[in-house]
Design an enzyme around this catalytic site. Structure first.
Site, PDB file in Angstrom:
ATOM      1  CB  THR A   1     100.756   0.213 -36.520  1.00  0.00           C
ATOM      2  OG1 THR A   1      99.987   1.280 -36.766  1.00  0.00           O
ATOM      3  CG2 THR A   1     100.626  -0.817 -37.263  1.00  0.00           C
TER       4      THR A   1
ATOM      5  CG  HIS B   1      89.813 -10.124 -41.221  1.00  0.00           C
ATOM      6  ND1 HIS B   1      90.888  -9.055 -41.540  1.00  0.00           N
ATOM      7  CD2 HIS B   1      88.963 -10.084 -42.299  1.00  0.00           C
ATOM      8  CE1 HIS B   1      90.628  -8.662 -42.792  1.00  0.00           C
ATOM      9  NE2 HIS B   1      89.596  -9.418 -43.179  1.00  0.00           N
TER      10      HIS B   1
ATOM     11  CB  CYS C   1      85.333 -32.022 -28.324  1.00  0.00           C
ATOM     12  SG  CYS C   1      86.207 -30.933 -27.497  1.00  0.00           S
TER      13      CYS C   1
ATOM     14  CB  THR D   1      92.240   0.061 -43.673  1.00  0.00           C
ATOM     15  OG1 THR D   1      92.129  -0.434 -44.686  1.00  0.00           O
ATOM     16  CG2 THR D   1      91.236   1.234 -43.499  1.00  0.00           C
ATOM     17  CB  SER D   2      96.097   0.898 -47.441  1.00  0.00           C
ATOM     18  OG  SER D   2      96.190  -0.643 -47.576  1.00  0.00           O
TER      19      SER D   2
ATOM     20  CB  CYS E   1      89.044 -34.204 -26.397  1.00  0.00           C
ATOM     21  SG  CYS E   1      89.065 -33.385 -28.217  1.00  0.00           S
TER      22      CYS E   1
ATOM     23  CG  ASN F   1      95.936   4.843 -43.975  1.00  0.00           C
ATOM     24  OD1 ASN F   1      96.019   4.283 -43.076  1.00  0.00           O
ATOM     25  ND2 ASN F   1      96.510   4.813 -45.197  1.00  0.00           N
TER      26      ASN F   1
HETATM   27 ZN   LIG Z   1      88.473 -31.163 -27.946  1.00  0.00          ZN
END
Ligand SMILES: [Zn+2]
Length: 239
Positions: free
Chosen positions: A27, A120, A131, A189-190, A151, A212
């Site tokens: 942030t 994440h 592909c 982070t909380s 593709c 925090n």
């Molecule tokens: Zn592709």
């Protein structure tokens, strides 16, 4: 002792620091937490962010997913802030062994950090679902509507969506780093987002610090809690 002096003393005393960070780290680089309930998205989007950023939603309404994702989760001009830079310096000087992050913006790597475990995923990695061809963030951000591979397949970001499981290798590495750390700094982070809270139970080191802006459920467990923005705090540290 003043809190910052105490933090400095703990860092001086440690040689294998692990940093665990959340949205609050980004942030300060002007990347808003897409989960935040400040209403910026509510005016425009008919669905709550947790629903939009889910596996089901990506499958069923990819055009709406990408509209939200590109606008609220991809900030390609963002720059590392004081927190990112200080953590990179700590790694370079041999004090810090790993950064475990819930953020997907790649700012730790941009600041120079090497051992970054992205729980994440990352907006910078995108793959064709047909592909497997790799695409960078710029291609996705600048595409009209749904980004399509040459593709003809649909491109999916390597970002862990709701309903999807975290990468088991990243989890294992994170747990190992925390278990071997002599100091764990939790920042921005909380600690309510899975799996943050559970990871901390693997820590066996000497100093547990929580930095925090607001109180977290693990504050009582910590040896030191500082309720300030993470960049502001780390800026005052000398390594
Ligand atoms: Zn592709």
């Amino acid at each position: 002792m003043e809190k910052l002096s105490l933090l400095q003393k703990m860092i001086d005393d440690s040689h294998r620091i692990v940093f665990f960070g959340g949205a609050g780290v980004s942030t300060e680089s002007n990347i808003p937490d897409f989960r935040s309930s400040d209403g910026i998205y509510q005016e425009k989007y008919a669905y709550p962010p947790e629903q939009v950023v889910s596996h089901t939603f990506f499958q069923k309404k990819p055009e709406l997913f990408y509209e939200f994702y590109k606008e609220k989760m991809m900030f390609l001009d963002a720059k590392p802030n004081k927190a990112h830079l200080k953590l990179a310096e700590m790694e370079e000087k041999g004090k810090l062994s790993a950064i475990i992050t819930q953020n997907i913006d790649g700012l730790h790597q941009l600041a120079g950090s090497k051992n970054v475990l992205e729980l994440h995923g990352s907006i910078h990695r995108n793959y064709c679902q047909r592909c497997g061809k790799f695409y960078g963030a710029k291609y996705v951000k600048e595409s009209e509507g749904i980004p399509i591979c040459e593709c003809g397949g649909t491109i999916k970001p390597d970002v862990v969506l709701y309903e999807e499981s975290l990468d088991s290798e990243v989890i294992q590495k994170s747990v190992r780093e925390i278990a071997q750390a002599d100091m764990l700094i939790i920042g921005g982070t909380s600690l309510v987002v899975y799996p943050a809270a559970g990871f901390i139970d693997y820590f066996r080191g000497k100093h547990l610090v929580v930095i925090n802006k607001s109180a977290t459920p693990r504050d009582e467990q910590a040896d030191l809690c500082i309720q300030k923005p993470i960049g502001e705090v780390l800026e005052g540290i000398t390594v």
